[in-house]
Design a protein around this motif. Structure first.
Motif, PDB file in Angstrom:
ATOM      1  N   LEU A 135       0.823  -1.208   0.000  1.00 52.26           N
ATOM      2  CA  LEU A 135       0.000   0.000   0.000  1.00 52.26           C
ATOM      3  C   LEU A 135       0.860   1.263   0.000  1.00 52.26           C
ATOM      4  O   LEU A 135       0.398   2.337  -0.389  1.00 52.26           O
ATOM      5  CB  LEU A 135      -0.926   0.017   1.222  1.00 52.26           C
ATOM      6  CG  LEU A 135      -1.902  -1.158   1.359  1.00 52.26           C
ATOM      7  CD1 LEU A 135      -2.755  -0.970   2.604  1.00 52.26           C
ATOM      8  CD2 LEU A 135      -2.773  -1.302   0.129  1.00 52.26           C
ATOM      9  N   ASN A 136       2.096   1.141   0.443  1.00 55.44           N
ATOM     10  CA  ASN A 136       2.996   2.285   0.516  1.00 55.44           C
ATOM     11  C   ASN A 136       3.725   2.568  -0.796  1.00 55.44           C
ATOM     12  O   ASN A 136       4.478   3.541  -0.884  1.00 55.44           O
ATOM     13  CB  ASN A 136       4.038   2.066   1.622  1.00 55.44           C
ATOM     14  CG  ASN A 136       3.492   2.334   3.009  1.00 55.44           C
ATOM     15  OD1 ASN A 136       3.632   3.423   3.553  1.00 55.44           O
ATOM     16  ND2 ASN A 136       2.850   1.330   3.601  1.00 55.44           N
ATOM     17  N   ARG A 146       6.146   3.756  -9.044  1.00 56.31           N
ATOM     18  CA  ARG A 146       7.290   3.122  -8.375  1.00 56.31           C
ATOM     19  C   ARG A 146       6.843   1.799  -7.756  1.00 56.31           C
ATOM     20  O   ARG A 146       6.952   1.594  -6.547  1.00 56.31           O
ATOM     21  CB  ARG A 146       7.857   4.032  -7.291  1.00 56.31           C
ATOM     22  CG  ARG A 146       8.325   5.387  -7.797  1.00 56.31           C
ATOM     23  CD  ARG A 146       8.895   6.202  -6.647  1.00 56.31           C
ATOM     24  NE  ARG A 146       9.205   7.576  -7.040  1.00 56.31           N
ATOM     25  CZ  ARG A 146       9.658   8.509  -6.211  1.00 56.31           C
ATOM     26  NH1 ARG A 146       9.861   8.214  -4.931  1.00 56.31           N
ATOM     27  NH2 ARG A 146       9.909   9.732  -6.645  1.00 56.31           N
ATOM     28  N   GLU A 147       6.345   0.906  -8.601  1.00 53.32           N
ATOM     29  CA  GLU A 147       5.767  -0.334  -8.115  1.00 53.32           C
ATOM     30  C   GLU A 147       6.806  -1.413  -7.840  1.00 53.32           C
ATOM     31  O   GLU A 147       6.455  -2.518  -7.418  1.00 53.32           O
ATOM     32  CB  GLU A 147       4.742  -0.871  -9.115  1.00 53.32           C
ATOM     33  CG  GLU A 147       3.424  -0.108  -9.155  1.00 53.32           C
ATOM     34  CD  GLU A 147       3.524   1.213  -9.924  1.00 53.32           C
ATOM     35  OE1 GLU A 147       4.515   1.379 -10.669  1.00 53.32           O
ATOM     36  OE2 GLU A 147       2.622   2.055  -9.780  1.00 53.32           O
ATOM     37  N   TRP A 174       3.990   3.024   6.353  1.00 50.70           N
ATOM     38  CA  TRP A 174       2.860   3.485   7.147  1.00 50.70           C
ATOM     39  C   TRP A 174       1.793   2.400   7.286  1.00 50.70           C
ATOM     40  O   TRP A 174       1.584   1.586   6.383  1.00 50.70           O
ATOM     41  CB  TRP A 174       2.231   4.709   6.510  1.00 50.70           C
ATOM     42  CG  TRP A 174       2.998   5.986   6.680  1.00 50.70           C
ATOM     43  CD1 TRP A 174       3.741   6.635   5.726  1.00 50.70           C
ATOM     44  CD2 TRP A 174       3.075   6.791   7.869  1.00 50.70           C
ATOM     45  NE1 TRP A 174       4.284   7.787   6.251  1.00 50.70           N
ATOM     46  CE2 TRP A 174       3.897   7.909   7.566  1.00 50.70           C
ATOM     47  CE3 TRP A 174       2.550   6.669   9.153  1.00 50.70           C
ATOM     48  CZ2 TRP A 174       4.178   8.898   8.497  1.00 50.70           C
ATOM     49  CZ3 TRP A 174       2.838   7.645  10.087  1.00 50.70           C
ATOM     50  CH2 TRP A 174       3.644   8.747   9.759  1.00 50.70           C
ATOM     51  N   LEU A 175       1.074   2.468   8.408  1.00 45.23           N
ATOM     52  CA  LEU A 175      -0.036   1.549   8.648  1.00 45.23           C
ATOM     53  C   LEU A 175      -1.107   2.258   9.461  1.00 45.23           C
ATOM     54  O   LEU A 175      -1.201   2.126  10.676  1.00 45.23           O
ATOM     55  CB  LEU A 175       0.455   0.294   9.383  1.00 45.23           C
ATOM     56  CG  LEU A 175      -0.597  -0.745   9.781  1.00 45.23           C
ATOM     57  CD1 LEU A 175      -1.412  -1.184   8.579  1.00 45.23           C
ATOM     58  CD2 LEU A 175       0.062  -1.937  10.461  1.00 45.23           C
ATOM     59  N   ASN A 176      -1.910   3.094   8.798  1.00 47.12           N
ATOM     60  CA  ASN A 176      -3.116   3.661   9.399  1.00 47.12           C
ATOM     61  C   ASN A 176      -4.102   3.980   8.288  1.00 47.12           C
ATOM     62  O   ASN A 176      -3.775   3.828   7.105  1.00 47.12           O
ATOM     63  CB  ASN A 176      -2.801   4.875  10.289  1.00 47.12           C
ATOM     64  CG  ASN A 176      -2.251   6.072   9.525  1.00 47.12           C
ATOM     65  OD1 ASN A 176      -2.905   6.605   8.621  1.00 47.12           O
ATOM     66  ND2 ASN A 176      -1.045   6.520   9.886  1.00 47.12           N
ATOM     67  N   CYS A 184      -1.481   8.928   5.314  1.00 49.26           N
ATOM     68  CA  CYS A 184      -1.059   8.416   6.623  1.00 49.26           C
ATOM     69  C   CYS A 184      -0.239   9.464   7.372  1.00 49.26           C
ATOM     70  O   CYS A 184      -0.429   9.681   8.579  1.00 49.26           O
ATOM     71  CB  CYS A 184      -0.233   7.150   6.444  1.00 49.26           C
ATOM     72  SG  CYS A 184      -1.180   5.736   5.850  1.00 49.26           S
ATOM     73  N   GLU A 185       0.670  10.114   6.663  1.00 45.55           N
ATOM     74  CA  GLU A 185       1.475  11.159   7.302  1.00 45.55           C
ATOM     75  C   GLU A 185       0.593  12.320   7.746  1.00 45.55           C
ATOM     76  O   GLU A 185       0.791  12.886   8.832  1.00 45.55           O
ATOM     77  CB  GLU A 185       2.552  11.661   6.340  1.00 45.55           C
ATOM     78  CG  GLU A 185       3.422  12.752   6.941  1.00 45.55           C
ATOM     79  CD  GLU A 185       4.519  13.229   6.008  1.00 45.55           C
ATOM     80  OE1 GLU A 185       4.440  14.376   5.521  1.00 45.55           O
ATOM     81  OE2 GLU A 185       5.468  12.443   5.775  1.00 45.55           O
TER      82      GLU A 185
END
Length: 362
Positions: free
Chosen positions: A82-83, A88-89, A97-99, A113-114
């Motif tokens: 997800l990030n 840029r795969e 991040w995880l939210n 997220c940031e």
């Protein structure tokens, strides 16, 4: 055992499960009898029937990104794809991040997220003091405190996580980060809620740079009489704590008297008039490991904070800036993420609120 790759997600099904799921959807897709019956069913029943195989797969651990790791973790590394930034795969992502994110003026997951973490820091009125970050994931929120230009550098920063993989990854990333200032950073591996008689997990670690391992729980009271925090923050995690109210009480004891501030990105639950949707939302909360004691509305949340002794309480509903953007993003990531987005949508429509919470110790 069959394994299906769906974008970044792999779904593992036994042959019997494969037959069951295939038959389930074949009936809905081809049977005119069922089609006619479904037209007469309430919408919530139709949604539940469609999602039933997915929910069964979650319960039985068939979906890796919602399955506990061998160490008992609910979250692993499922969030890393997800990030990935657009275009840029390939290769590892720059962030981890995880939210759920704050989706005003962006459609990019790491930016959202940031933005959510910055909203929490702003609610805490973070200044140059002692900061405790609870549920810090793989370290992005800690790194935000250590280098983001809009956040004053703390005197010290302490972190708690119950997930070993996140603990080690965050420690590694902070040690390897190119930081202009070396801020003393202390990490603790254990439950966010202190319980008498529990000890931190056994760890061996090099005495590196500015990162050290705490042997005593940061929220231990009494026992840490000289350890007070100017700010305690938690981004998208407190609703998992067992219980959140006990966590809030412990935060109050460890905040600096008269000025220490608590800031959380959290969830409340305010049931809608639709009873079936309410039941569905409670089932979802159970699957996502949200204790029933934490399913309270904003009014009860405020009353809990007041009873503990907090003042200057602010509870801001930001659901419209979180759920719609998050689910829209998930629907671009493949079929399993689409199903998960539908789960989040049901939770929201059933009464799930995403809120920012801020309070001061009196």
């Amino acid at each position: 055992m069959y394994c299906f790759s769906l974008g970044p997600i792999s779904l593992r099904l036994s042959s019997s499960s494969l037959v069951l799921v295939g038959a389930w959807y074949t009936i809905f897709a081809t049977s005119s009898v069922w089609s006619g019956a479904l037209i007469r069913l309430p919408k919530w029943v139709f949604i539940l029937l469609l999602l039933a195989p997915f929910l069964m797969a979650v319960i039985h651990g068939r979906i890796p990104h919602l399955r506990r790791t061998p160490e008992g973790e609910l979250y692993g590394g499922f969030h890393l794809p997800l990030n990935m930034l657009p275009g840029r795969e390939y290769g590892p992502p720059e962030t981890e991040w995880l939210n759920m994110g704050y989706w005003e003026n962006t459609t990019i997951f790491p930016e959202a997220c940031e933005a959510l973490a910055l909203r929490v820091a702003s609610m805490a009125c973070v200044h140059s003091g002692h900061v405790l970050e609870v549920g810090f994931g793989c370290g992005d929120s800690l790194l935000l405190q250590l280098r983001h230009p809009s956040i004053p550098r703390p005197v010290t920063i302490t972190g708690i996580t119950s997930l070993p993989s996140h603990f080690h990854r965050a420690k590694q990333r902070i040690e390897q980060a190119d930081l202009k200032e070396k801020i003393p950073t202390r990490l603790f591996l254990g439950d966010a809620v202190f319980r008498e008689g529990t000890n931190p997990s056994s760890l061996t670690a090099e005495q590196e740079a500015t990162v050290s391992i705490m042997e005593s729980h940061p929220l231990r009271y009494p026992g840490n009489e000289t350890l007070y925090f100017d700010s305690i923050l938690g981004v998208d995690c407190a609703y998992h704590f067992k219980t959140r109210n006990l966590f809030l009480r412990q935060c109050y004891d460890r905040l600096t008297p008269g000025s220490g501030r608590l800031a959380l990105a959290d969830m409340c639950f305010e049931p809608t008039s639709s009873t079936p949707l309410t039941y569905l939302s409670k089932i979802i909360a159970f699957i996502l490991r949200v204790p029933s004691a934490n399913l309270i509305g904003r009014r009860a949340y405020r009353e809990s904070l007041e009873k503990i002794g907090f003042d200057e309480i602010v509870i801001e509903d930001i659901s419209s800036s979180v759920y719609s953007g998050f689910t829209a993003f998930l629907r671009t990531r493949g079929i399993m993420w689409v199903l998960f987005a539908n789960i989040i949508t049901i939770w929201h429509k059933g009464g799930g609120k995403f809120v920012l919470v801020s309070a001061r110790r009196s």
